[in-house]
Write a protein that holds these residues in place. Sequence first.
Motif, short mmCIF file in Angstrom:
data_model
loop_
_atom_site.label_atom_id
_atom_site.label_comp_id
_atom_site.label_asym_id
_atom_site.label_seq_id
_atom_site.Cartn_x
_atom_site.Cartn_y
_atom_site.Cartn_z
N GLY A 179 74.31 98.91 92.47
CA GLY A 179 73.99 100.37 92.81
C GLY A 179 74.20 100.41 94.52
O GLY A 179 73.67 99.54 95.17
N TYR A 183 67.50 105.07 98.56
CA TYR A 183 66.69 105.80 97.40
C TYR A 183 66.32 107.20 97.86
O TYR A 183 65.86 107.91 96.86
CB TYR A 183 65.53 105.05 97.21
CG TYR A 183 66.02 103.83 96.66
CD1 TYR A 183 66.19 103.47 95.38
CD2 TYR A 183 65.49 102.54 97.49
CE1 TYR A 183 66.62 102.14 94.82
CE2 TYR A 183 66.11 101.00 96.81
CZ TYR A 183 66.38 100.87 95.64
OH TYR A 183 66.71 99.87 95.25
N GLU A 248 69.57 104.65 90.44
CA GLU A 248 69.27 103.22 89.65
C GLU A 248 68.82 103.38 88.31
O GLU A 248 69.47 102.54 87.74
CB GLU A 248 68.12 102.79 90.67
CG GLU A 248 68.17 100.94 90.57
CD GLU A 248 67.49 100.65 91.72
OE1 GLU A 248 66.35 100.73 92.02
OE2 GLU A 248 68.43 99.87 92.44
N GLN A 252 70.99 101.32 85.55
CA GLN A 252 70.25 99.98 85.10
C GLN A 252 70.40 100.47 83.32
O GLN A 252 70.59 99.37 82.55
CB GLN A 252 68.73 100.12 85.08
CG GLN A 252 68.68 99.09 86.58
CD GLN A 252 67.27 99.52 87.05
OE1 GLN A 252 66.49 100.35 86.85
NE2 GLN A 252 66.74 98.61 88.18
N HIS A 264 70.96 96.01 93.25
CA HIS A 264 71.19 97.16 94.34
C HIS A 264 71.93 96.35 95.66
O HIS A 264 71.37 95.16 95.93
CB HIS A 264 69.65 97.53 94.77
CG HIS A 264 69.76 98.66 95.77
ND1 HIS A 264 68.99 98.65 96.93
CD2 HIS A 264 70.53 100.04 95.72
CE1 HIS A 264 69.49 99.73 97.83
NE2 HIS A 264 70.21 100.73 97.12
#
Lengths: 334, 332
Positions: A179, A183, A248, A252, A264
């Motif tokens: 990723g 964020y 994320e 996932q 990440h």
Amino acid sequence: MRPDFYDFRLWLLIGAVLLLAAAFAAPRWTLMRDGYDVLVIVDVTGSMNTRDYSAEGRPVSRLEFVKSALREAIADLPCPSRVALGVFSERRPFLLFEPIDACANYAPLEGSIAALDWRMAWEGDSHIAAGLFRAIDMARELNADLMFLTDGQEAPPLPASGGPPFEGRRGEVRGLIVGVGGYELSPIPKYDDNGREVGFLRVDDVPHENRFGLPPRGAEEREGYNARNAPFGAAAAVGVEHLSSVREPYLQSLAATTGLEYAHLVDAPRLVKSYTDAATARPRRAEFDLRPSLGAAAGVLLFALYAAPTHFKLPSVRKPWRKRTATAQPWRRK
Amino acid sequence: MSGLGVDYPFVLLFLVLALAPFARSALRPSSISSLTAAPPDLLSRVLDSGLTTCGVIAIAASLLGASRPFLAGAEIERIGEGAQIAILIDRSGSMNETFAGKTPAGGEESKTAASKTILRRFVDDRHHDIIGVAAFSTQPMLVTPLSDHLAATKAAIDAIDRPGLDYTNIGRGLAMALAMVKAGEADRSRAVLLVSDGAGVIDPKLQDDLRADLAKMNVNLYWLFLRTAGSPSIYDRPEGDDTPQAAPERHLDLFFKSLNTPYRAFEAESPEATQEALRQIDRLERRPVRYFEKEPRTEMSAAFILLGLFAACLLLAAKFAEIRLVPGKAKP
């Protein structure tokens, strides 16, 4: 003329001679070392231009950060490793080259990574799930593990019915989904036809809802709903698709569906660690030159031969001999 | 350039340890109260300095052997044949069809599969070249930069028979290939080898840029046109309007010819014709170039280890020859 076997310096010397003889007789040792075969697929779609990483105090785009991390990570892979590189855009990966020995061909490999560019993208769409599934197929064909670097932003967004189904066998191909991105939501740079940056994407530049397929549940409640003419309601959906952050949970869930691992992207050492944990180690023959270690050990023993205290003796186990030496040294009895 | 070198230079720092034998002896101490008790003796002195030397040599040679010394091979200047070649490959979808314009079936070969085998062979024959690969469809992509790593070039060629992308944007592809060879060494001959099965219209602004770029550089341009059966040749005049849109191949050829650049087009309608075209290019791109070849370096570890072993064996012999000094019986 009898050597004193209790003189440990004799043993130092014998050890040094044996080490040197071994270094001369068998200078190389073939052993199995773990290498990795990796297909690296880099997302080069528009959202990867978002500058939400920093390097040396300056903001850098996700793609730039991915490139520098990859260069470092590939250099850190253990030596019999092979790397293939591809880019992802639209709904499929595009293979640039098949696996090559990363140690012997690091220079061109680094050049290829440095040349990765968002301008390579042949289309602006970014159907990540579809691209990932095809990348998994490609990795299986190449008999390699997968490293798929993306920010997880589907563009256009997935339809209400969900993404495409995964048809492969879960866990058949191992590897890592990486990723990329911060964020926090960040603006995505916008480019004109000549590739010049012209500000950022605005709310009305991108679709915020996928209107292919059936409308989502509850669409009848929307304003201006008409089953035939406006099944998604009359107003255009407004969301945050013009901004980007690493998706994320979505990545996932993709990792869980396909049996890959997720990590990440923070820095190169952690990327190598997560990748080597997720991927299959492939033992390969590697030649190991023993001469440096054996020669150095012999040198140390020889030095110790001269530097060691001269009166130190190994503890005796053979009493009678000690007795005899004692009698042979009459002056010590005084 | 030739010279001595070591792989692990830090090991050389420990060479001072080799001075230890000057300070101490490896032999057993004897309880003799004074050295003057023994008469000066030439043989003893020779033996003593010999053993010290052996110790110094043993330590130094072991450490030197451990540092992996080598004699770098001389670089020999040779005159050979070679060039810097940027191979620019069309990855549009039609390249995956056969020369008959069909999806390959049975023993048929697609255009990419055919060019893959032939390009591989071409690269194999050119050891002294610096080769880079670029691909283009809608957008140009640098695949591998110019390098003498044949394995990387071949891995890039191996990837060309995978499914292609959409369009043929030849202009941008050419711009990228030119930028690649421009970055290379100036005194080598430069060539761009364009492999495509069609052409597109290059927009006039880009045409001017390409013209300007090519005028500044000394580049040989080769176009290997993989012609699908039934499609127009680059030499055919279309029946209707003679515009770039109607006959892009012909107009690309005309554009190339209008440049002041050595240019040749090869039209290949089968794998055999492709191979023949590449053979001709191979012959044309064989101008003498100077290049430096490095002779393999000579490893010297083994020699030092052997020397150390010899010296250590002598010391060992001395150690085995040690005797206990026993005072003789006092004469009455």
